[in-house]
Design an enzyme around this catalytic site. Sequence first.
Site, PDB file in Angstrom:
ATOM      1  N   ASP A 532      64.818 -32.855  34.388  1.00  0.00           N
ATOM      2  CA  ASP A 532      64.211 -33.578  35.507  1.00  0.00           C
ATOM      3  C   ASP A 532      64.762 -33.022  36.817  1.00  0.00           C
ATOM      4  O   ASP A 532      65.765 -32.307  36.832  1.00  0.00           O
ATOM      5  CB  ASP A 532      64.500 -35.079  35.382  1.00  0.00           C
ATOM      6  N   GLU A 612      65.118  -3.323  15.670  1.00  0.00           N
ATOM      7  CA  GLU A 612      65.123  -4.600  16.398  1.00  0.00           C
ATOM      8  C   GLU A 612      66.128  -4.550  17.554  1.00  0.00           C
ATOM      9  O   GLU A 612      65.872  -5.060  18.644  1.00  0.00           O
ATOM     10  CB  GLU A 612      65.438  -5.757  15.450  1.00  0.00           C
TER      11      GLU A 612
END
Length: 726
Positions: A532, A612
């Site tokens: 928030d 990877e």
Amino acid sequence: MAITVENGVFHIETANTLYQMKADAFGVLVHLWYGNKTDYCMDYLLDYPDVGFAGNIYEAENQRTYSLNTLPLEYATHGVGDFRVPAISVTHGDGSTGLDLRFLEYRIEKGKYGIPGLPAVYAGNSEAETLEIVLKDKYSEVEVSLKYGVFWEEDVITRSVVVRNNGNAPVIIKRVHSLCMDIPYGDWEWVHFHGRHTMERQVERVPLIYGIQESSSTRGTSSHQQNPTVLLCEKDCTETAGFCIGAAFMYSGGFQTQVEKDQLGQVRLVMGINPDTFSWHLDAGESFHAPEVILSCSGNGMGELSHRFHNIIRNNVCRGKYKLADRPVLINNWEATYFAFDEEKIVKIAQQASELGIDMMVLDDGWFGKRDSDTSGLGDWFVNEAKLQGGLDRLIGQINRMGMKFGIWFEPEMVSEDSELYRTHPEWAMRIPGRDPMRSRYQLVLDMANPEVAEYLYQTVSKILRDYNIEYVKWDMNRSICDWYSVTLPKERQTEVPHRYILGLYHLLERLTDEFPEVLFEGCSGGGGRFDAGMLYYCPQIWCSDGTDAHERTFIQYGTSFFYPISTVGSHVSAVPNHQTGRSTSIRTRGTVAMAGSFGYELDLDKLTAEEKEEVAGQVCMYKKHQELIYNGLYYRLSNPYMENLSAWAFVSGEQSKVLVQGVVFRAASNVLRTRIRLTGLDEEAKYRMLQDGRIYTGKALMSGGILLPQIAGDDVSFTLFLERI
Ligand code: GLA
């Protein structure tokens, strides 16, 4: 001047919007308008219908058409004839509950007001103006100040409220919402952001029904389940066209957003502290300051509205060294090791990470106390020497020598019963006398309303930050709160504990962030359970979700993007099969998705193949190259993943010269056309070269015809396209 007053009408203007209200002949503050500029006084839209069972204020005598129950009100009260959801409700010293607020006076000031003890949008004196309108109860000494902070350039208005008890007896505030907005006309839809742990901020857009719809939290945090943000859209509103209003509550505790469609089809929106876990005892002479709501609207769709919120949150809510700066690419050991690590393991992860260009090693849960599982140790913020024999000094030294920064995890607000802290101070854990407390993740909550607790946490955390070279803190909080009780407060103030908890937390964060401006604080609550604007005032980024599955993340990040800027969204590449869903996606897809945020890794690099690892090194490089564009560019949602077979987004630089388009196509299908996406926000008159195919397109073609994505094989395949204006 952004704020002007003419014949009792208050005009608040920003670059593209207008807000109007007026104190009428009875001193009632009537809301007139919030929307596009009209160059007109909008009071001609006021209607005074004679509606059955709508009462009339006494001074209106026999005028049956003047009713608080039908007028659009700027700040609606309880108990005097408006039967819609109120913004404020009080109990006076004599036990009565009527509150009849009338206009008293107003003030206009340069700069933006602040709120004691609470986070608030900030600005330099020349950047904003403040309007304060003071209302007073006709029959008591209760005064209510409505505050408006006006940001011209940003098209943002903030709202906050102060309640003052100027009488002789205590007043109980039962509800004090920070925003109240009445909208008499239009066909509106409600967009809210619901979810759960590992799947926060899912978007739901629904037509309003007659009656009250609500999103809220009573969990002591803003919560995974609902976010303290809301959008009201006209039915035809899209990403790029149509009218919408957005509000974000700058508060990290329980909140309530209510949208009421009344008997006449009028809409009222209220937003504030959740009255189910709040009431406040206001002694004679005391004031109460409600937290702030950030408000904006747009006539050009939800995309533009999001840009306004991104802009104000990034520039005027976030603070500190990292607010606008590039953030270090980090590796976090949580999903790589959980609690099972030692010094050697962490050093190995860091070593590999540094070889791949990663900037910072973050040591997560388990480094302290007797913390070998989540059943013990919280509260004992001293190093676990069984795991880290050489202590933090030796570990950090090794990591720093690799050229990497070091960051660490705390969960300061919590305590395990199996901890030294709990054994010494059982009274610091919240519980109601005579009742057993609820445990969640085996832990109890410290009473942040108790200044002794907050002081202890300040001393403990600050000592660690002083003693070691720690450049990042992950501030976690891993449960919902109940059993509200503080041994420090008398019985008439126990209902204040949830709000006092948040005040205690903010005070502690303020002290720490002020003393350690060089440290990057990342908020967290089981991922995005306290995402928030309040937390963003202290932490410029928040771990967006414990859900790290790239497919699900596209939905989580889509919802998060409506209000929160990309720089605030903590986002990591994790291992496959994913630990939450069991789904496997390629390292490329995981990287593409995590790049739409503050980027990092959270996996055992040892388990990656050579290819990877090469991909990881490439991703880190690419992220660093584009970080400025990702953080400061305008973010466009190019698809709705709930309706389409892909999630696509783009970052466009301020001068519209650079465009990074990314996304994931969800399901492969046979015998279909390639996927097309249309771009937005480009310069129509310009030409752009696409890096991938070398082709030159016109801005118009890219925005009308769009681009064809490369042929996709397999599910959840990501794409990245880069365009530059020539
Ligand atoms: C929460 C966080 C995770 C991790 C764990 C540690 O769930 O969201 O990232 O830090 O706690 O216990």
